[in-house]
Design a protein around this motif. Sequence first.
Motif, short mmCIF file in Angstrom:
data_model
loop_
_atom_site.label_atom_id
_atom_site.label_comp_id
_atom_site.label_asym_id
_atom_site.label_seq_id
_atom_site.Cartn_x
_atom_site.Cartn_y
_atom_site.Cartn_z
N GLU A 56 -63.86 68.69 24.31
CA GLU A 56 -64.30 70.34 24.17
C GLU A 56 -65.88 70.15 24.28
N VAL A 57 -66.51 69.13 24.23
CA VAL A 57 -67.94 69.19 24.21
C VAL A 57 -68.81 69.79 25.57
N GLU A 58 -69.81 70.57 25.13
CA GLU A 58 -70.42 71.28 25.83
C GLU A 58 -71.78 70.94 26.12
N MET A 59 -72.34 70.14 25.40
CA MET A 59 -73.80 69.73 25.30
C MET A 59 -74.02 68.42 24.50
N LEU A 60 -74.74 67.54 24.79
CA LEU A 60 -75.22 66.34 24.21
C LEU A 60 -76.60 66.51 23.74
#
Length: 212
Positions: A66-70
């Motif tokens: 579900e990651v949207e940003m690092l």
Amino acid sequence: MNIENIIAKNLLDIQAVSLRPNEPFTWASGIKSPIYCDNRFVLSFPEKRDAVVDAFVSMIKEQYPEVEMLMGTATAGISWAALVADRMKLPMGYVRSSNKDHGKGNKIEGNLPVNTKVVIIEDLISTGGSVKGVVEALREANAQVLGVAAIFTYLLPASTELFTSIQCDFKTLSNYDILIEVAKEMNYIKEEDMDKLRAWKQDPKDESWMTK
């Protein structure tokens, strides 16, 4: 050979990780250690660097889909966050160790909308103390921290306790237990040194491991 072993072997091959159970290193904290890790060194070796980026991408897709940003940790995690974000076509930012003393005084750099699902990128987990501040800063900014992804961990009990206390998940590409086994297979260390290496991990502040 699985990815954990490959990463461990790569770190040893280029001496990003060094083991000296009979001539311990001294950390900045004063702790005597049989291991020294500097994963920034990997950046200078394109083939090894690509292996780390590939492994990060696979891990993040599997563990944190579900990651949207690092978000990189300053300073060691910034380059890795940038490389992985570029490969995954994700937004990227980083968190300073303290607020900037000029301009807007930012601690978090980058465009971070409210409720953004974030994975923190770090190069090394020792006690986890430096990551704690990053997790807290992002949560205070109303980001959803899915977890921390790092290249390597010493597997110290203190790190497990810390991540449990802040209720934050963390995953690593390789770890100390795997690395010392790979080092033994590579004849990097001797079998008789394994007791010292295992004893150190249990309590780094207890220097009795040096006489094992």
